[in-house]
Design a protein around this motif. Structure first.
Motif, PDB file in Angstrom:
ATOM      1  N   UNK A 104      -6.984  22.826  59.734  1.00 10.77           N
ATOM      2  CA  UNK A 104      -5.899  23.808  59.754  1.00 10.77           C
ATOM      3  C   UNK A 104      -5.861  24.583  58.441  1.00 10.77           C
ATOM      4  N   UNK A 105      -5.196  25.745  58.490  1.00  7.96           N
ATOM      5  CA  UNK A 105      -4.881  26.507  57.289  1.00  7.96           C
ATOM      6  C   UNK A 105      -3.384  26.789  57.291  1.00  7.96           C
ATOM      7  N   UNK A 106      -2.828  27.039  56.110  1.00  5.38           N
ATOM      8  CA  UNK A 106      -1.392  27.285  55.998  1.00  5.38           C
ATOM      9  C   UNK A 106      -1.022  28.634  56.611  1.00  5.38           C
ATOM     10  N   UNK A 107      -1.911  29.608  56.483  1.00  2.33           N
ATOM     11  CA  UNK A 107      -1.665  30.937  57.030  1.00  2.33           C
ATOM     12  C   UNK A 107      -2.884  31.386  57.827  1.00  2.33           C
ATOM     13  N   UNK A 108      -2.700  32.360  58.685  1.00  2.35           N
ATOM     14  CA  UNK A 108      -3.812  32.881  59.470  1.00  2.35           C
ATOM     15  C   UNK A 108      -4.820  33.551  58.537  1.00  2.35           C
ATOM     16  N   UNK A 109      -6.081  33.128  58.575  1.00  2.00           N
ATOM     17  CA  UNK A 109      -7.071  33.721  57.674  1.00  2.00           C
ATOM     18  C   UNK A 109      -7.412  35.155  58.065  1.00  2.00           C
TER      19      UNK A 109
END
Length: 299
Positions: A104-109
């Protein structure tokens, strides 16, 4: 202005066919059976254990256990006896796929266009080759983006990641091509478990090595495609592991947002755009330590 082109793909992923994953098991003093994965690749794999028989044994996840195998040797799961001093037995098989199903990432890349800053490209979604064969129904599945170039250029990493695959030995011998299965490519693994594959690269032009960390905008190779009907171009597709309802693993292709001078956008229609490399996106996925090294020129 660049002219619109029809880019085609039959996809998908020509990943390494030889096995990078093996499993080991050990019985401890309490009768537990500990399973380990041995991953000889430079990126994580999603591994699924399918237990077809469990005699006097329990798992933490039922008959199907899904884990992420990091590079090296790591513990996967444990079978525990239901009752002590009674014999145990088990049967299982293993399936696996490159990437991290749970990443996962904290924000949309947001991705860079895979060319140097200031370069103008014609970006266009690709279509399946089967759509050129007069099918009864069109296949509208997403298969990636083509970037047509005015001239050969250096290709850059669109996002921070680890070089996960390199195949750059195919010569540019045949002319008037629409598509070839053995295109040169470089793959980049990202922290959300997905992989970017960039294809149609000049043979032997790679500037990176397997396992190397690359930053957005870093040159990785040179473009090719001059021997294609569409002219000089590169192709890019993004994939991630997906678990099907029938407990099978597969690759899912998905569209991504690209940063342009007009902001972040999906490529939906053929569009002539200029590559921009804002510094805040170069550092977007860095840790505080990496940002400090980057600003001091040590990364």
């Amino acid at each position: 202005m660049l002219k619109s082109i029809l880019s085609i793909s039959v996809f998908l992923i020509s990943f390494q066919l030889f096995s990078q994953i093996s499993t080991e098991s050990e019985r401890d003093k309490d009768g537990n059976i500990n399973f380990f994965t041995v991953n000889t690749d430079v990126i994580p794999y999603t591994v699924m254990f399918h237990f077809s028989s469990l005699q006097n044994l329990n798992t933490s996840g039922g008959d199907v256990v899904t884990v992420v195998a990091m590079p090296g040797r790591s513990r996967a799961t444990t079978l525990k006896p239901r009752q002590q001093n009674i014999s145990t037995n088990y049967q299982y098989k293993v399936s696996y796929i490159r990437g991290n199903l749970y990443g996962k990432t904290k924000t949309e890349p947001v991705y860079f266009l895979p060319v140097q800053e200031g370069t103008i490209v014609l970006a266009q979604n690709m279509t399946h080759l089967e759509n050129r064969l007069q099918p009864k129904e069109m296949n509208d599945d997403y298969v990636g983006v083509s970037f047509r170039l005015k001239e050969p250029t250096e290709i850059v990493a669109p996002r921070k990641g680890i070089i996960a695959g390199i195949h750059m030995s195919e010569p540019d011998e045949k002319d008037n091509l629409d598509f070839r299965r053995d295109e040169n490519y470089i793959e980049i693994y990202h922290q959300d478990g997905s992989i970017t594959k960039i294809m149609v690269l000049k043979s032997g032009s790679q500037k990176v090595e397997l396992g190397e960390l690359v930053l957005p905008g870093q040159v990785i190779a040179s473009s090719a495609g001059e021997n294609y009907n569409s002219g000089s171009h590169v192709r890019m597709v993004n994939i991630k592991p997906k678990k099907e309802e029938d407990d099978k693993l597969k690759y899912e292709q998905f569209p991504v947002k690209f940063i342009t001078e007009d902001g972040a956008m999906f490529i939906e229609e053929p569009l002539s755009v200029m590559a921009v490399h804002p510094d805040e996106l170069v550092t977007a996925e860095m840790s505080k330590r990496e940002v400090k090294k980057y600003k001091s020129g040590k990364l």
